[in-house]
Each structure stands twice: as structure tokens, then as C-alpha cells.
Design a protein around this motif. Structure first.
Motif, PDB file in Angstrom:
ATOM      1  N   ARG A 354       0.837  -1.203   0.000  1.00 45.79           N
ATOM      2  CA  ARG A 354       0.000   0.000   0.000  1.00 45.79           C
ATOM      3  C   ARG A 354       0.874   1.255   0.000  1.00 45.79           C
ATOM      4  NH1 ARG A 354      -5.198   0.847   1.468  1.00 45.79           N
ATOM      5  NH2 ARG A 354      -5.367  -1.187   2.439  1.00 45.79           N
ATOM      6  N   MET A 355       0.505   2.214  -0.832  1.00 44.81           N
ATOM      7  CA  MET A 355       1.192   3.500  -0.896  1.00 44.81           C
ATOM      8  C   MET A 355       0.273   4.576  -0.325  1.00 44.81           C
ATOM      9  SD  MET A 355       2.337   3.173  -4.906  1.00 44.81           S
ATOM     10  CE  MET A 355       3.655   4.383  -4.944  1.00 44.81           C
ATOM     11  N   PRO A 356       0.820   5.539   0.399  1.00 41.57           N
ATOM     12  CA  PRO A 356      -0.010   6.696   0.724  1.00 41.57           C
ATOM     13  C   PRO A 356      -0.260   7.494  -0.541  1.00 41.57           C
ATOM     14  CG  PRO A 356       2.258   7.108   1.367  1.00 41.57           C
ATOM     15  CD  PRO A 356       2.214   5.688   0.883  1.00 41.57           C
ATOM     16  N   PHE A 357      -1.407   8.109  -0.646  1.00 41.33           N
ATOM     17  CA  PHE A 357      -1.661   9.018  -1.764  1.00 41.33           C
ATOM     18  C   PHE A 357      -2.641  10.071  -1.288  1.00 41.33           C
ATOM     19  CE2 PHE A 357      -3.032  10.830  -5.703  1.00 41.33           C
ATOM     20  CZ  PHE A 357      -1.965  10.663  -6.586  1.00 41.33           C
ATOM     21  N   LEU A 358      -2.122  11.281  -1.112  1.00 41.28           N
ATOM     22  CA  LEU A 358      -2.911  12.432  -0.695  1.00 41.28           C
ATOM     23  C   LEU A 358      -2.780  13.485  -1.790  1.00 41.28           C
ATOM     24  CD1 LEU A 358      -1.450  12.698   2.931  1.00 41.28           C
ATOM     25  CD2 LEU A 358      -3.467  11.405   2.237  1.00 41.28           C
ATOM     26  N   VAL A 359      -3.874  14.154  -2.120  1.00 36.72           N
ATOM     27  CA  VAL A 359      -3.818  15.137  -3.199  1.00 36.72           C
ATOM     28  C   VAL A 359      -4.723  16.312  -2.883  1.00 36.72           C
ATOM     29  CG1 VAL A 359      -5.518  13.788  -4.524  1.00 36.72           C
ATOM     30  CG2 VAL A 359      -4.141  15.519  -5.683  1.00 36.72           C
ATOM     31  N   ARG A 360      -4.211  17.508  -3.117  1.00 31.19           N
ATOM     32  CA  ARG A 360      -4.965  18.737  -2.870  1.00 31.19           C
ATOM     33  C   ARG A 360      -4.962  19.610  -4.120  1.00 31.19           C
ATOM     34  NH1 ARG A 360      -4.345  24.140  -1.641  1.00 31.19           N
ATOM     35  NH2 ARG A 360      -5.683  25.012   0.013  1.00 31.19           N
ATOM     36  N   PHE A 361      -6.133  20.000  -4.582  1.00 30.28           N
ATOM     37  CA  PHE A 361      -6.285  20.958  -5.671  1.00 30.28           C
ATOM     38  C   PHE A 361      -7.711  21.508  -5.584  1.00 30.28           C
ATOM     39  CE2 PHE A 361      -6.832  21.936 -10.346  1.00 30.28           C
ATOM     40  CZ  PHE A 361      -6.027  23.067 -10.311  1.00 30.28           C
ATOM     41  N   PRO A 362      -7.897  22.569  -4.783  1.00 30.58           N
ATOM     42  CA  PRO A 362      -9.250  23.031  -4.472  1.00 30.58           C
ATOM     43  C   PRO A 362     -10.050  23.494  -5.681  1.00 30.58           C
ATOM     44  CG  PRO A 362      -7.587  24.581  -3.664  1.00 30.58           C
ATOM     45  CD  PRO A 362      -6.871  23.350  -4.089  1.00 30.58           C
ATOM     46  N   GLN A 363      -9.396  23.751  -6.800  1.00 31.73           N
ATOM     47  CA  GLN A 363     -10.135  24.175  -7.986  1.00 31.73           C
ATOM     48  C   GLN A 363     -11.052  23.075  -8.528  1.00 31.73           C
ATOM     49  OE1 GLN A 363      -7.988  26.183 -11.065  1.00 31.73           O
ATOM     50  NE2 GLN A 363      -6.670  27.304  -9.649  1.00 31.73           N
ATOM     51  N   SER A 364     -10.675  21.817  -8.303  1.00 33.60           N
ATOM     52  CA  SER A 364     -11.528  20.752  -8.855  1.00 33.60           C
ATOM     53  C   SER A 364     -11.676  19.523  -7.965  1.00 33.60           C
ATOM     54  CB  SER A 364     -11.000  20.327 -10.230  1.00 33.60           C
ATOM     55  OG  SER A 364      -9.725  19.727 -10.124  1.00 33.60           O
ATOM     56  N   ILE A 365     -10.914  19.454  -6.856  1.00 37.98           N
ATOM     57  CA  ILE A 365     -11.031  18.303  -5.945  1.00 37.98           C
ATOM     58  C   ILE A 365     -11.646  18.786  -4.641  1.00 37.98           C
ATOM     59  CG2 ILE A 365      -9.784  16.497  -4.688  1.00 37.98           C
ATOM     60  CD1 ILE A 365      -7.639  16.598  -6.866  1.00 37.98           C
ATOM     61  N   LYS A 366     -12.778  18.230  -4.286  1.00 37.17           N
ATOM     62  CA  LYS A 366     -13.484  18.656  -3.082  1.00 37.17           C
ATOM     63  C   LYS A 366     -12.697  18.287  -1.830  1.00 37.17           C
ATOM     64  CE  LYS A 366     -18.086  17.947  -5.126  1.00 37.17           C
ATOM     65  NZ  LYS A 366     -19.324  17.125  -5.043  1.00 37.17           N
ATOM     66  N   ALA A 367     -12.804  19.125  -0.828  1.00 38.80           N
ATOM     67  CA  ALA A 367     -12.147  18.840   0.450  1.00 38.80           C
ATOM     68  C   ALA A 367     -12.795  17.633   1.108  1.00 38.80           C
ATOM     69  CB  ALA A 367     -12.244  20.052   1.369  1.00 38.80           C
ATOM     70  N   GLY A 368     -11.971  16.770   1.668  1.00 40.46           N
ATOM     71  CA  GLY A 368     -12.475  15.635   2.431  1.00 40.46           C
ATOM     72  C   GLY A 368     -12.885  14.430   1.615  1.00 40.46           C
ATOM     73  N   GLU A 369     -12.496  14.376   0.336  1.00 42.54           N
ATOM     74  CA  GLU A 369     -12.822  13.200  -0.462  1.00 42.54           C
ATOM     75  C   GLU A 369     -12.069  11.977   0.089  1.00 42.54           C
ATOM     76  OE1 GLU A 369     -14.988  12.635  -2.620  1.00 42.54           O
ATOM     77  OE2 GLU A 369     -15.407  14.415  -3.808  1.00 42.54           O
ATOM     78  N   ASP A 370     -12.797  10.891   0.266  1.00 43.74           N
ATOM     79  CA  ASP A 370     -12.220   9.643   0.778  1.00 43.74           C
ATOM     80  C   ASP A 370     -12.497   8.564  -0.261  1.00 43.74           C
ATOM     81  OD1 ASP A 370     -11.497   7.351   2.322  1.00 43.74           O
ATOM     82  OD2 ASP A 370     -11.868   8.505   4.140  1.00 43.74           O
ATOM     83  N   ILE A 371     -11.450   8.123  -0.947  1.00 38.80           N
ATOM     84  CA  ILE A 371     -11.617   7.307  -2.155  1.00 38.80           C
ATOM     85  C   ILE A 371     -11.050   5.910  -1.945  1.00 38.80           C
ATOM     86  CG2 ILE A 371     -10.891   7.111  -4.570  1.00 38.80           C
ATOM     87  CD1 ILE A 371     -10.942  10.218  -4.614  1.00 38.80           C
ATOM     88  N   ASN A 372     -11.837   4.896  -2.262  1.00 41.81           N
ATOM     89  CA  ASN A 372     -11.349   3.524  -2.099  1.00 41.81           C
ATOM     90  C   ASN A 372     -11.181   2.788  -3.424  1.00 41.81           C
ATOM     91  OD1 ASN A 372     -13.966   2.917  -2.822  1.00 41.81           O
ATOM     92  ND2 ASN A 372     -14.333   1.494  -1.128  1.00 41.81           N
ATOM     93  N   ASP A 403     -10.814  11.759 -13.098  1.00 43.41           N
ATOM     94  CA  ASP A 403     -12.273  11.829 -12.955  1.00 43.41           C
ATOM     95  C   ASP A 403     -12.719  11.325 -11.585  1.00 43.41           C
ATOM     96  OD1 ASP A 403     -14.914  12.324 -14.193  1.00 43.41           O
ATOM     97  OD2 ASP A 403     -15.171  10.171 -13.944  1.00 43.41           O
ATOM     98  N   ILE A 404     -12.041  10.304 -11.072  1.00 39.92           N
ATOM     99  CA  ILE A 404     -12.384   9.775  -9.741  1.00 39.92           C
ATOM    100  C   ILE A 404     -12.085  10.822  -8.675  1.00 39.92           C
ATOM    101  CG2 ILE A 404     -11.871   7.976  -8.039  1.00 39.92           C
ATOM    102  CD1 ILE A 404     -11.247   6.101 -10.362  1.00 39.92           C
ATOM    103  N   LEU A 405     -10.942  11.501  -8.804  1.00 46.17           N
ATOM    104  CA  LEU A 405     -10.578  12.533  -7.830  1.00 46.17           C
ATOM    105  C   LEU A 405     -11.571  13.693  -7.851  1.00 46.17           C
ATOM    106  CD1 LEU A 405      -6.712  12.722  -8.411  1.00 46.17           C
ATOM    107  CD2 LEU A 405      -7.885  11.671  -6.473  1.00 46.17           C
TER     108      LEU A 405
END
Length: 557
Positions: A354-372, A403-405
Motif C-alpha cells: 500500500r502506498m499513501p496518496f494524498l492530493v490537494r487541488f481546491p479548484q476541482s477536488i473537493k475537500a475531504g474526499e475519501d476514495i477507495n 475523474d475519480i478525484l
């Protein structure tokens, strides 16, 4: 004529608007930073060793729960990220892996799309990162303290060095990135790969963190102490557990060749009792001492990363670039933090794969998205290129998950399984070569146990874990008769997945013969595996007796 001129002007303005609105891309990667050592993931270390700057990315962006490497070792994972290809395709199957200039796909495509590109920090791919506009990289593994870096210059690759005396590598890498950002005069957006050496072992933290966690007892995984009789297989335990000592390097004294109990007391004596002699302590006490020394040094390195990310984010905010920069944080793979009394990575077990993967881009990625959704490291490059508006070459085997992000939803046709292969048979940390498949619910692992030439065999074996009911991977259900249909179904799926990713065995035919020989794992196959186990034990004991098992070079392919 006026109409043609107006159309041309509109097209030109449209292109300029598109270029002006493309994000900067900051890709941050650490070495061996396990997801469960980031507090946003909520693991056992979250309360004792919080990572607030990393958590900010998760809180203000997205956290991915099922991001996996396809080969849990440094060079291969980095090559897969750079090329978007699996190890058997890009040729970087082990630590000798390279990606030659002209084939460093990610910076090449970013440049074509109008980005200024830079690579700063740990590179670890042997050859020059020539396809970047700018690079400043550690030689090989690099040093934690007083690091030097390779840059472009008049001398041949590798000979042009700059030195950072009295600096820790994490601080130096951040300094270099800030210097590059401040010195940019280009109007182009930037694509910057910012790679830390930390927290790769052996974990040498900056001196200012020596008191951090000094008086703490680090929470332990239950499997550090308890090896469930249903965990593992003939491949990882040997017949009647005869190889338990020899498969996987250890925290405590289980592995007589290489363990943290053997290595750390001389490296970090301040982490052990004064005049420490393991003979004066019980096995449990020794293991606990080694575990705490290991985890404290690791977490101090993580603390250094998190603090330096705070410096980096502060600069982006002060220059009004924070919200127009796509920021990704990941690691080249995970790391075993005492689970199953294993150290290092390489395993397909969850903490390593498992790899960590955190991404921030407020223009198109909503805060608090939890993706599995399941994503692999081969998917990182096409995703970054997608955000950049760049072309994704046909050579790329991964797929963009932009698109998932942005929607938080997984398309129906998205991948349902991750593919994995570790090739380095019993090299360095005594891990048998294996391949496998990880779905959201199940993990199927096949330890075929041989080198590239089909030689130096360890016993073959299969393992199957139910990741919902047994997330700690303690119960191998492969041989449970009630799961027979499940096993058959997953193995058929696995065959199709191997074909889909192109791992058809043609790369190392003699190795593939062994893979196929034990695939069915009939009673005869298992009997032969037991004989191989006995033969390997004899060889191992003889090598130990003759002092042939050098802890750092043993098994190097």
C-alpha cells in the motif's frame, strides 16, 4: 478577412487562457513512508506521531485508501511512476533498474505540454535525469547528513556536485526546492518532482528531533508477537515451520542473518540501555527494545518531512500559488513497521504494497474526499498528465484517475484488481520472489520462489487473504476446502490479469517454467515444495556456519 482575423484572435486567446489556467504540479514523494505512519490514515501511530501538514492535504483534498505499488522496491516503483509502465515492460525489475534519457516519459510529455520541469532529491535510477529541464539529485541512495547532489555541469554526469555540509538531507532537499521556485523567471507552469530520502533505513533523523518520542512507548502490532498458525504458507514458513527463521528479516532475533536487534544497538546506542548486552535480556525484552528504537528513528524522520512540508506550503501560500498548484504526496512504496516481525518492504503484504496518496487541488477536488478505488503507481503519470492537459502516450499502461478525484465516484469500467510482482529472490531481506493480485476484498499471492534463471529455489506456495474479514492478513484461506471455488475463480482471473498487463513469462523464460510448474499446486507439487524446503534449510545452515551470509549483499542478483 476580418472574420478570419477574429477567429484567429479567439483561438489565440483561448490557448493563452487554457495555458494560464493549467495548474502547477508539485509531486512530493518520500522513500518507504508507509501509509499507516501518516495520521490521516488513522493507524495505530496516529495519536502518538501526528503529521499535521500531511493531514492538511487529506482534509483539504482527497485521501486514497487503495493505492498500490506494483513492485515494492525503490527503483522499480520510481520507474513505474516515471513511465506509467509495469516493471516487466520498462525493464526496471530490481535495484539495478534504469530509465534512460529519451525514455523518461513524464517530464518529456510535460515539456511538450508547455511545463517547466524539475527533479530534486532522491532519483535512484542510475542514469542521468536528463529529460528534466533542471535536476539536482542525490547520488544513488544519498547520505542523510552532509549530503551532496548531482547537477548539470561541464563534467560528465555524476561528476558535477554541490555539497550541503552540516545539513540534513530533508532540510537540504526542501532548501533546494525553495531556491528553485524562488529563482524561476518562466511564465510557464511548473512540474516539480520533490523527492525525500527519508524515512529510508537506516533512519538517521536530524539532530533536533532526538528528544521527539524519547520517553514514549510506541504502540505495537499484535502480529509482532503472535505468528498465527494459519498465517503464511509453505513458501514463507517452510515445511513444519523449518524456514521461519530464514524467510524475511526480523525486528527481534528470529532471523540469525539480519535483524534490527543485530544492527541498531551499534548504530543508535542511545536508544538502548547503557552498556546494553542482549544476553542480559529476554527475547521479548530485546524485541521490544529493537522495535522501539526502529520506530522512533523512523518517526523522527517522518516528523522532519512533515515540518519541511510546512515550510514548502508556507512559501506557496505567501506567493499566492497554493491554490493553483496540484499537490500530491506519496511514497515509492509502503514499509513493514513490525507487522509479522518483518522489516523493510518487498512483500505483497498490505503494509508494504500500500502506498499513501494524498492530493490537494481546491479548484476541482473537493475537500475531504475519501476514495477507495484501486489505483496503481502506473496510474500516477497519466493522471498528472491529464491534469496538465498533456498527451498520454500509447506506451503508458496505466490510466488516469482524474475523474475519480474530481467526482469522488468510481466508473463502472474502472480496474477491479491491482497486479504485483517482486522479482528479487531472497535478495537483501530474504523475501521469496512472488506475484499476486489485490482486489478490494481478496489478496492472492503466489510465491514461486526462484531467481531469473529459475534457480536458487525456495519452496513454492500460495496464500489467499480476505481483506475485509482479516485485514491484518493472519489467516491464509487458500487451502480451506470451503473456499475451493473462490480459489479457482481468483486464479482464473489472475491468469487473465497477467495477460492483460503483459507479464507473459517471455522476459525470463526459465523463471516462467518454475512459475508454471507449481501453478496448479497439486499434491505432487506440494511434496516437491517440501523437498525444496529441506534442501534450502541445509544450504542456509551451511552458509551460516561458513560465514557466507553477508547481511547487506546476500542474494544480490
Amino acid at each position: 478577412m476580418k472574420i478570419i482575423f477574429s477567429l484567429h484572435l479567439l483561438l489565440l486567446l483561448g490557448c493563452n487562457f487554457a495555458q494560464a489556467n493549467r495548474p502547477n504540479i508539485l509531486f512530493i514523494m518520500s522513500d518507504d513512508h508507509a501509509a499507516h505512519a501518516i495520521s490521516a490514515y488513522g493507524g495505530r501511530l496516529a495519536k502518538i506521531a501526528p503529521t499535521p501538514n500531511l493531514d492538511r492535504l487529506a482534509n483539504e483534498g482527497a485521501i486514497l485508501r487503495n493505492a498500490f505499488c506494483t513492485n515494492s522496491i525503490c527503483s522499480p516503483s520510481r520507474a513505474s511512476i516515471l513511465t506509467g509502465q509495469y516493471s516487466h515492460t520498462n525493464g526496471a525489475v530490481d535495484l539495478s533498474g534504469k530509465v534512460f534519457p529519451g525514455k523518461q516519459m513524464l517530464p518529456l510529455e510535460m515539456k511538450k505540454a508547455g511545463y517547466e520541469t524539475a527533479m530534486i532529491g532522491k532519483w535512484h535510477l542510475k542514469v542521468e535525469p536528463k529529460d528534466f529541464d533542471y535536476y539536482c539529485v542525490l547520488p544513488g541512495q544519498g547520505k542523510y547528513h552532509n549530503p551532496s547532489f548531482r547537477i548539470r555541469g561541464e563534467k560528465p554526469w555524476g561528476k558535477n556536485l554541490i555539497e550541503f555540509p552540516n545539513k540534513h538531507s530533508t532540510d537540504a532537499i526542501t532548501d533546494l526546492t525553495l531556491e528553485w521556485l524562488k529563482g524561476r523567471k518562466s511564465e510557464k507552469p511548473f512540474f516539480l518532482m520533490h523527492h525525500y530520502k527519508a524515512p529510508h533505513d537506516y533512519f538517521e533523523n536530524a539532530e533536533r528531533y532526538e528528544s521527539y518520542l524519547a520517553d514514549s512507548d510506541i504502540p505495537e502490532p499484535e502480529s509482532l508477537w503472535t505468528r498465527d498458525p494459519k498465517f503464511g504458507s509453505l513458501a514463507t514458513r517452510g515445511h513444519d515451520d523449518e524456514l521461519v527463521q530464514h524467510i524475511g528479516t526480523s525486528i527481534g532475533g528470529r532471523n540469525p542473518r539480519r535483524s534490527y536487534l543485530r544492527d541498531l544497538p551499534s548504530m543508535f546506542p542511545s536508544e538502548f540501555p547503557k552498556n546494553y548486552d542482549p544476553k542480559n535480556f529476554s527475547d521479548e525484552e530485546n524485541t521490544r527494545l529493537a522495535y522501539n528504537a526502529y520506530l522512533k528513528k523512523f518517526l523522527r524522520c517522518v516528523k522532519g518531512i512533515d515540518d519541511n512540508l510546512g515550510r514548502l506550503f508556507s512559501y506557496l501560500e505567501a506567493t499566492d500559488q497554493m491554490n493553483n498548484t496540484l499537490i500530491v504526496y506519496t511514497a515509492d512504496q509502503g514499509f513493514m513497521l513490525g507487522e509479522h516481525d518483518y522489516q523493510d518492504k518487498r512483500w505483497m503484504y498490505e503494509e508494504s504494497m500500500r502506498m499513501p496518496f494524498l492530493v490537494r487541488f481546491p479548484q476541482s477536488i473537493k475537500a475531504g474526499e475519501d476514495i477507495n478505488a484501486i489505483v496503481e503507481n502506473v496510474d500516477f503519470a497519466p493522471t498528472l498528465l491529464d491534469f496538465a492537459g498533456a498527451s498520454i502516450p500509447k506506451s503508458v499502461q496505466g490510466r488516469s484517475f482524474r475523474d475519480i478525484l474530481e467526482t469522488g465516484k468510481e466508473p463502472k469500467n474502472w480496474k477491479k484488481a491491482a497486479y504485483y510482482r517482486y522479482w528479487m529472490q531472497m535478495a537483501h531481506h530474504d523475501n521469496p520472489a512472488h506475484i499476486g493480485m489485490r482486489t478490494k476484498r481478496y489478496k492472492l499471492i503466489y510465491f514461486y520462489g526462484c531467481n531469473y534463471q529459475g534457480q536458487y529455489q525456495t519452496p513454492a506456495g500460495w496464500e489467499l487473504y480476505d481483506m475485509i474479514n482479516d485485514p491484518q492478513e493472519t489467516q491464509n484461506i487458500y487451502h480451506n476446502p470451503k473456499h475451493g471455488k473462490l480459489v479457482d475463480s481468483l486464479k482464473r482471473w489472475f491468469v487473465k490479469l497477467r495477460k492483460k498487463v503483459g507479464d507473459d513469462g517471455s522476459h525470463y523464460p526459465e523463471c516462467e517454467k518454475i512459475v508454471q510448474e507449481f501453478w496448479d499446486y497439486s499434491q505432487d507439487d506440494q511434496a516437491k515444495a517440501r523437498r525444496i524446503s529441506a534442501d534450502y534449510l541445509k544450504r542456509r545452515n551451511a552458509e551460516l556456519a561458513e560465514g557466507l551470509l553477508n547481511p547487506k549483499t546476500y542474494g544480490t542478483p
